[in-house]
Enzyme design. Structure first.
Site, PDB file in Angstrom:
ATOM      1  N   LYS A 177       0.835  -1.216   0.000  1.00  0.00           N
ATOM      2  CA  LYS A 177       0.000   0.000   0.000  1.00  0.00           C
ATOM      3  C   LYS A 177       0.861   1.253   0.000  1.00  0.00           C
ATOM      4  CE  LYS A 177      -4.395  -1.793   1.377  1.00  0.00           C
ATOM      5  NZ  LYS A 177      -5.063  -2.573   2.415  1.00  0.00           N
ATOM      6  N   LYS A 235      -5.662 -12.101  -7.157  1.00  0.00           N
ATOM      7  CA  LYS A 235      -6.836 -12.127  -6.281  1.00  0.00           C
ATOM      8  C   LYS A 235      -7.964 -11.268  -6.848  1.00  0.00           C
ATOM      9  CE  LYS A 235      -7.704  -9.891  -2.174  1.00  0.00           C
ATOM     10  NZ  LYS A 235      -9.144  -9.850  -1.951  1.00  0.00           N
ATOM     11  N   LYS A 255     -12.337  -6.083  -4.697  1.00  0.00           N
ATOM     12  CA  LYS A 255     -13.205  -4.981  -5.095  1.00  0.00           C
ATOM     13  C   LYS A 255     -12.417  -3.721  -5.413  1.00  0.00           C
ATOM     14  CE  LYS A 255     -15.262  -5.267  -0.537  1.00  0.00           C
ATOM     15  NZ  LYS A 255     -14.298  -4.859   0.515  1.00  0.00           N
TER      16      LYS A 255
END
Ligand code: ATP
Ligand code: MG
Length: 329
Positions: free
Chosen positions: A113, A193, A196
């Site tokens: 991140k 993966k 969303k």
């Protein structure tokens, strides 16, 4: 007599998708028979990466609808919103005092991140695993249904628990992950993966048409270039999904797919069309239940308020014990 206590949470950053369903929600529903279950919409976690929060309240409601329509029974299970039980913030602060900084800076998802959003590296993001651990142990849960992607975080939770217990005495059980038969669903774009935040997913609550459109974009066996090339179903994500959906709604069609793919008797376009139809058939009762539930927003509020009340009673007890052990009382 229940076998133990389950806790799991998900971030209200969008609707739930088939990866969430196959990796986690299926177990949320199944575990209700044998465990005391607590399911949490973790809105505080969503703040770690969400810059624009105007959709948060809507997302919370969408997630609650998804869970109820999938079969979470609010009579048996506690379903609530994380920030509605503010004791979590207090436990998070205490757990921060025993968690070494180095454990957090090493977490791969934190590093990723930081790489992806270098301008938004906040303290909350670093503390994410401490908050996740606090969520689970505030309710003294021993079993955590999650997808495979969460295993490293759960391992860290166990370390955080062990450290706290070794300093202050046995307060928390070491929670164990509970995986489904298909614990990791690959993204439609072929990335590791379905997620969303990557927009490579099929949401549970979309229309039949949207489902068919999305399935069409799915990445398939890369070695199969022309329709006449034999396929390798064991290497194809579409086949994995047939194993989850087609097998239960069109079992006779499922039997033929692997054979027809290997013999090049079915092309990827037709194979994906069948998968789209299977997903729609499988989700038809879910989508009908969800539409009905959405007609009555008041009921949703009541369910979440009741869940928060029940969760808060457990949370208060745990906190009192923690404060005693830590010398705060
Ligand atoms: P985000 O991109 O915002 O992190 P997400 O799609 O990863 O969202 P989460 O809310 O983080 O979804 O995850 C909810 C639950 O679903 C977790 O238990 C997670 O392990 C599981 N899960 C998420 N994606 C998958 C997947 N592709 N396959 C299997 N399980 C999954
Ligand atoms: Mg995630």
């Amino acid at each position: 007599m229940k076998k133990g206590r389950v806790f799991s949470g998900a971030r209200p950053t969008g609707q739930q998708h088939i990866g969430n369903y196959l990796g986690a929600i299926q177990n949320y529903v199944a575990l209700q028979d044998d465990y005391e279950c607590i399911y949490c919409i973790v809105d505080i976690h969503a703040l770690t990466t969400l810059e624009d929060t105007h959709l948060l309240q809507a997302n919370i409601r969408e997630m609650a609808l998804d869970w109820l329509a999938a079969g979470i029974d609010p009579q048996r299970s506690i379903m609530f919103v994380q920030s509605h039980v503010p004791e979590i913030a207090e436990l998070f602060t205490y757990m921060g005092m025993t968690t070494p900084m180095g454990w957090l800076t090493r977490v791969p998802t934190f590093k990723e991140k930081v790489r992806m959003h270098p301008d938004n590296v906040n303290y909350g993001l670093l503390g994410y695993p401490v908050l996740m651990a606090s969520d689970i142990i505030l309710y003294k849960a021993d079993t955590v249904p999650v997808g495979e992607d969460q295993l490293p975080h759960l391992e860290l939770t166990r370390e955080i628990v062990r450290r706290f217990n070794s300093i202050f005495g046995e307060v928390f059980p070491e929670p164990k992950a509970k995986l489904t038969e298909i614990p990791l669903i690959v993204g439609l774009d072929g990335s590791a993966k379905m997620s969303k935040s990557m927009d490579n997913q099929i949401d549970l609550a979309v229309s039949d048409e949207e489902t068919l459109k999305r399935v069409k974009t799915a990445f398939t066996d890369p070695t199969r270039v022309r329709k006449n090339d034999p396929g390798h179903p064991d290497k194809c994500n579409v086949y994995t999904l047939h194993g989850a959906f087609t097998t239960s709604v069109f079992p006779e069609k499922f039997m033929a797919i692997a054979h027809d793919c290997k013999q090049a008797q079915i092309g990827c376009v037709d194979c994906k069309k069948l998968l789209g139809e299977s997903i729609n058939e499988f989700l038809r009762p879910f989508r009908e239940r969800r539409a009905k539930l959405a007609e009555n927003p008041g009921v949703l509020d009541e369910i979440l308020a009741d869940g928060a009340k029940r969760a808060s009673a457990i949370a208060k007890e745990t906190l009192r014990e923690v404060k005693e052990k830590m010398g705060l009382l």
